[in-house]
Design an enzyme around this catalytic site. Structure first.
Site, PDB file in Angstrom:
ATOM      1  N   ASP A   1      31.012 -14.628 -50.938  1.00 25.71           N
ATOM      2  CA  ASP A   1      30.020 -13.651 -51.407  1.00 25.71           C
ATOM      3  C   ASP A   1      29.821 -12.444 -50.500  1.00 25.71           C
ATOM      4  O   ASP A   1      28.738 -11.843 -50.498  1.00 25.71           O
ATOM      5  CB  ASP A   1      28.651 -14.332 -51.597  1.00 25.71           C
TER       6      ASP A   1
ATOM      7  N   GLU B   1      26.693  -8.061 -59.351  1.00 27.95           N
ATOM      8  CA  GLU B   1      26.500  -7.900 -57.907  1.00 27.95           C
ATOM      9  C   GLU B   1      27.795  -7.430 -57.235  1.00 27.95           C
ATOM     10  O   GLU B   1      27.743  -6.723 -56.221  1.00 27.95           O
ATOM     11  CB  GLU B   1      26.010  -9.205 -57.295  1.00 27.95           C
TER      12      GLU B   1
ATOM     13  N   GLU C   1      30.738 -15.601 -59.951  1.00 30.60           N
ATOM     14  CA  GLU C   1      29.623 -15.810 -60.867  1.00 30.60           C
ATOM     15  C   GLU C   1      29.042 -14.474 -61.318  1.00 30.60           C
ATOM     16  O   GLU C   1      29.037 -14.147 -62.501  1.00 30.60           O
ATOM     17  CB  GLU C   1      28.555 -16.658 -60.164  1.00 30.60           C
TER      18      GLU C   1
END
Length: 754
Positions: free
Chosen positions: A487, A567, A563
C-alpha cells in the site's frame, strides 16, 4: 464577493502572461539536460527564491524519459545537483532476503516489491504466478505451466493451477531458480545450470533455451499422454492428452523427443530453444506455426510522451513477433502502432479475451486528464453560504481535535482532509480560513519530514530500496504492511496531497522541505532503472495491466492484489499536484499519465457492467464493483468487510472525494446503477455514517437534490472526508455549475496526448 467564474478567469489571464516564455525555456533546458535518461533524484536544498508556479503547466510534446529531475524544473543552471535526500536507515527484522533468488549482479540496485513475478522471490519461491495466458510455477529445479481452467460463482471468479506440463533437465535439485533479469513486461528465470526461461507477458508460447551445451530434457504431465506426433524435421511435435488439451512443441533444431511412459517425454542431448503453446482451437495451429520462430527475450515500457506508454520487445530468431493483448490494450492501441491485430486468434483470460497482435512495438494512448486543484466545472453560487458555514466549522475543529493516530495511513488521511479545506476555501473565496489550515498542516507534516514525530516516521530500507516506517520494521501488520511494501501508493499519496497543498499556500516551507517531498514521491514514482537509482522503478504500477498492485513482499496464491483503485488514483494525482506546486513539468507528466491509465483500468476491471462479457453474467449481476482484484482472482469481499457490505465496496472505490473523482465516475449511467445496487445495504443495522456519505456523494452525480438532503442528515463522516467536502462535491455537480470549460475532460495540454 466575485463569482467563481470571474475569479478563475482573472487568475488565468494574469498567470497566462508569459506562460509561453516560461514553458519554452523549461522545455529547451529539459531537453538539453536529459539527452540520456536520468535516475529519479531529489532536488538540492539550495532552492530558488521565487515561489513555484501554481497552475497546470502545458507539458512538452516529447519527454525523453519522464524521469523526475534532480533539480527543480524552475531552477536555473547555476544550481548544482546533489545526492538525493535519504531518510534514516532502517534495520528491518521482517523483510525477506532477496539474495537467494536474484542474480548477484541485480542485488546492487533497488528491487521490485509489487511485481507480477513477486511470488518467485518469496519464501520458497514455489508459488505460481499468472503470466498471461499461463499460470507458471517454479519448483526450483523445474518449471510447470498450466493453461488454467476458470471457475466462477456469484461471489468470485478464479483460475486453478494444474501442472499440465513440467519441464526439467539435469539441474541440481538442491539449487533454487534464479532471476537473472526482469523488465516491465518480462522476467528471465534460470534453472541452473541448464535452462533459461524467457517468461514474457502475453506470449502464447512459453520459451526456454539451453545454457550449457547439449542438455537432457524431460517434459512430464499429470495427465495421460495420448499421442506425440513429430513433423518431418522433428522441430515440431503435437502432444495430445486425456485432459482434452493439445500442446504444440517447437524447437530451433531437431529434437528427438520420445514418450518414455504414460506421462513423461524425454529428449537426449538437445541444444537450442524450445517453445511450447497450448492449442485452444485447431484453427490456430497455422498461426502458431507461422510465428514460432521469433521469440521475445524481454519487454520494456517507456513513457516518452504524456498519456502514452510504448511497448518494445527485444527478440531473437526470425520472422514477426506474435503476442496477446488484453481488452484494455485493445481499447488504447494507437494508430501510431505498426501492428496487425488478429481478431480471430483469442485465448481466454480472467481479464477477458486475449487477442493476437503482430508487431514488436505498441503505442498505447489514454485520454488526457487534468490534475486540477479545484472542481472542474466550478461550484454553483447557490451553495456558497452553506459550504462556507460548514467549512468554517470544519476548520475550527482542526484546533480542537488534533490528530491522535500514529498510523501512516490514517495520519495521511487526516492531513489530506485538512488540505481539502484549504482548496475549498481557495475556490470559494474564503481565504480567511487558510492561515489556520496552513499552521495545522505545517505543524502536522513537518515532524514526519524532519524525523521528530513521536511514535513513527519514515526510514529507508537499503535491502530492497524503499521507504518503511518505524512502526513497521519489526511488525508485518503495522501500518497495514507498509514495512513489507504494501500500500505504498495509498499512504504516500495522502501525504503528497497534503504536502502539495501546503507548498502551494506556503512556498517558503515548500522550498525547505522539497528534498523530503521528492524522496516520498520517488519511492513509488521512480522511472529510471539506471545504476545509482535509490528506489525501484514504478514500485506499484504494472505497465502491462496498466494499473497498480498492493500486496508487497507477501506471498499470495493468487499473486498481487489491489482493493482501492481510487486511492491508487489519488497517489498519482497527488504527485501531479506536487509537480504543479513546484512548477515541475516532469513530475506533473508522470503523475497525470499514470492517473489516466489507472482510471481506465479501474473502469475496465473494477467497475462491473452487465452485458459487457468481460465477466460471467451471474457474477456481473451480483457485483457492480469488484472488492479485491487479484492477478488470478476476482473477489466480491474486501480485506475488511464481507461481500454484503456493499456500501464499503462502493466507498473504497470512491474515496477520497476529489476533483479527479469526476473523471473516475464520468459514466453517469454506471454511477446510477452502482448506487441503486448499494442502497439496500444501507438498511442494515450498524452501517457507518462515513460509508453512507460516499454513497450519497455518488448519488449526487445524477440527483443533486436528493443527495444533498441525505448529506445534510448525516451524523458523522469518514476520517478522510467532511461535511464541507461533501457539500463542495454536490454543489459542483450538474450543467448549471459555473466553470471555464465544458465537460469534465478538460485538459490544458490535451494536444499532447494525440
Amino acid at each position: 464577493m466575485e463569482t467563481n467564474r470571474s475569479c478563475k478567469q482573472k487568475l488565468m489571464t494574469k498567470l497566462g502572461r508569459g506562460l509561453s516564455k516560461i514553458l519554452s525555456k523549461t522545455i529547451k533546458r529539459r531537453r538539453e539536460e536529459q539527452k540520456t535518461e536520468t535516475p529519479l533524484q531529489i532536488p538540492s536544498s539550495s532552492l530558488p527564491s521565487e515561489p513555484p508556479l501554481q497552475i497546470p503547466l502545458s507539458l512538452p510534446s516529447e519527454i525523453p524519459s519522464l524521469s523526475l529531475p534532480p533539480t527543480n524544473s524552475t531552477m536555473s543552471s547555476k544550481h548544482h545537483r546533489t545526492s538525493p535526500f535519504s531518510f534514516p536507515r532502517a534495520q528491518s527484522t521482517v523483510l525477506p532476503d532477496p539474495s537467494r533468488f536474484f542474480s548477484p549482479d541485480l542485488l546492487s540496485a533497488p528491487l521490485p516489491t509489487n511485481s507480477f513475478f513477486q511470488n518467485y522471490c518469496l519464501n520458497n519461491g514455489t508459488q505460481a504466478e499468472y503470466i498471461h495466458p499461463y499460470l507458471i510455477k517454479s519448483s526450483l529445479s523445474s518449471l510447470s505451466l498450466c493453461s488454467p481452467s476458470r471457475y466462477h460463482t456469484p461471489a468470485f471468479i478464479y483460475q486453478t493451477f494444474t501442472a499440465d506440463l513440467t519441464i526439467s533437465s539435469t539441474s541440481d535439485p538442491s539449487q533454487t531458480h534464479q532471476i537473472s533479469a526482469y523488465h516491465d513486461l518480462s522476467i528471465t528465470l534460470d534453472l541452473p545450470p541448464s535452462l533459461r526461461f524467457y517468461l514474457v507477458r502475453g506470449s502464447p508460447y512459453v520459451t526456454f533455451t539451453t545454457l550449457s551445451g547439449p542438455t537432457d530434457l524431460s517434459i512430464s504431465t499429470i495427465h495421460a499422454i495420448l499421442s506425440l506426433t513429430p513433423n518431418d524435421s522433428c522441430t515440431k511435435y503435437t502432444l495430445t492428452m486425456n485432459s482434452g488439451q493439445t500442446f504444440l512443441i517447437y524447437s530451433s533444431s531437431p529434437m528427438n523427443l520420445e514418450k518414455s511412459n504414460l506421462s513423461l517425454l524425454t529428449a537426449k542431448g538437445f541444444s537450442g530453444f524450445v517453445r511450447i503453446a497450448v492449442l485452444p482451437d485447431p484453427s490456430y495451429e497455422s498461426v502458431l506455426d507461422r510465428f514460432s520462430s521469433c521469440y521475445p527475450v524481454s519487454g520494456e515500457a517507456s513513457l516518452n510522451r504524456p498519456f502514452c506508454i510504448e511497448y518494445n520487445w527485444a527478440k531473437k530468431g526470425w520472422g514477426e513477433l506474435l503476442l496477446l493483448a488484453h481488452p484494455l490494450h485493445l481499447k488504447l492501441l494507437s494508430d501510431d502502432s505498426s501492428v496487425t491485430i488478429l481478431d480471430d486468434f483469442k485465448y481466454k483470460s480472467i481479464d477477458g479475451d486475449l487477442v493476437g497482435v503482430v508487431g514488436d512495438s505498441w503505442v498505447l494512448k489514454a485520454d488526457p486528464i487534468s490534475p486540477t486543484w479545484h472542481s472542474m466545472k466550478g461550484v454553483s453560487e447557490d451553495g456558497y453560504n452553506e459550504i462556507a458555514s460548514a467549512l468554517r466549522k470544519d476548520v475550527e475543529s482542526l484546533v480542537s481535535n488534533p490528530i491522535t493516530t500514529a498510523s501512516s495511513y490514517f495520519y495521511g488521511k487526516a492531513i489530506a482532509r485538512a488540505a481539502r479545506f484549504a482548496l475549498i476555501g481557495e475556490e470559494m473565496g474564503c481565504t480567511d480560513v487558510i492561515p489556520t489550515i496552513q499552521h495545522f498542516l505545517k505543524s502536522s507534516i513537518t515532524p514526519w519530514l524532519d524525523g521528530t514525530f513521536n511514535g513513527n516516521g519514515f526510514l529507508y530500507d537499503k535491502k530492497w530500496g524503499g521507504l518503511v516506517t518505524k512502526m513497521s520494521v519489526s511488525d508485518t501488520g503495522a501500518d497495514f504492511g507498509f514495512g513489507v511494501y504494501n500500500d505504498h501508493h495509498y499512504h504516500l499519496g495522502y501525504f503528497l496531497y497534503a504536502i502539495a497543498v501546503l507548498v502551494k499556500i506556503d512556498p517558503s516551507w515548500g522550498r525547505k522541505y522539497m528534498p523530503q517531498a521528492y524522496a516520498m514521491a520517488a519511492d513509488f514514482l521512480t522511472s529510471s532503472k539506471k545504476s545509482g537509482a535509490v528506489y525501484t522503478r514504478f514500485r506499484c504500477f504494472d505497465m502491462w495491466k496498466l494499473h497498480s498492485w498492493a500486496g508487497g513482499l507477501t506471498e499470495f496464491a493468487d499473486g498481487r492484489n489491489q482493493e482501492s483503485t481510487s486511492e491508487a488514483i489519488n497517489g498519482y494525482y497527488s504527485a501531479a499536484l506536487l509537480g504543479l506546486s513546484y512548477g515541475d513539468t516532469h513530475l506533473a507528466a508522470i503523475g497525470s499519465t499514470l492517473t489516466a491509465f489507472e482510471i481506465r483500468a479501474a473502469q475496465t476491471w473494477w467497475h462491473v457492467r452487465e452485458g459487457e462479457g468481460l465477466y460471467e453474467e451471474e457474477f456481473a449481476r451480483e457485483n457492480k464493483v469488484v472488492g479485491v482484484l487479484w492477478n488470478n482472482k476476482r473477489d466480491s469481499g474486501l480485506w475488511f468487510a464481507p461481500p454484503e457490505w456493499k456500501e464499503c465496496r462502493l466507498g473504497i472505490q470512491l474515496l477520497p472525494l476529489l476533483p479527479i473523482t469526476e473523471v473516475l465516475f464520468e459514466d453517469t449511467g454506471f454511477a446510477k446503477d452502482l448506487v441503486k445496487w448499494t442502497m439496500p445495504a444501507l438498511e442494515r443495522d450498524g452501517v457507518g455514517e462515513g460509508w453512507k456519505g460516499f454513497v450519497y456523494a455518488l448519488e449526487g452525480v445524477y440527483d443533486k437534490t436528493t443527495a444533498l438532503e441525505k448529506i445534510r442528515g448525516l451524523k458523522g463522516f469518514d476520517d478522510g472526508n467532511s461535511l464541507s467536502n461533501l457539500l463542495w462535491w454536490i454543489y459542483s455537480r450538474g450543467d448549471d455549475c459555473e466553470g471555464l470549460v465544458e465537460g469534465i475532460r478538460c485538459c490544458w495540454y490535451r494536444q499532447y496526448g494525440h
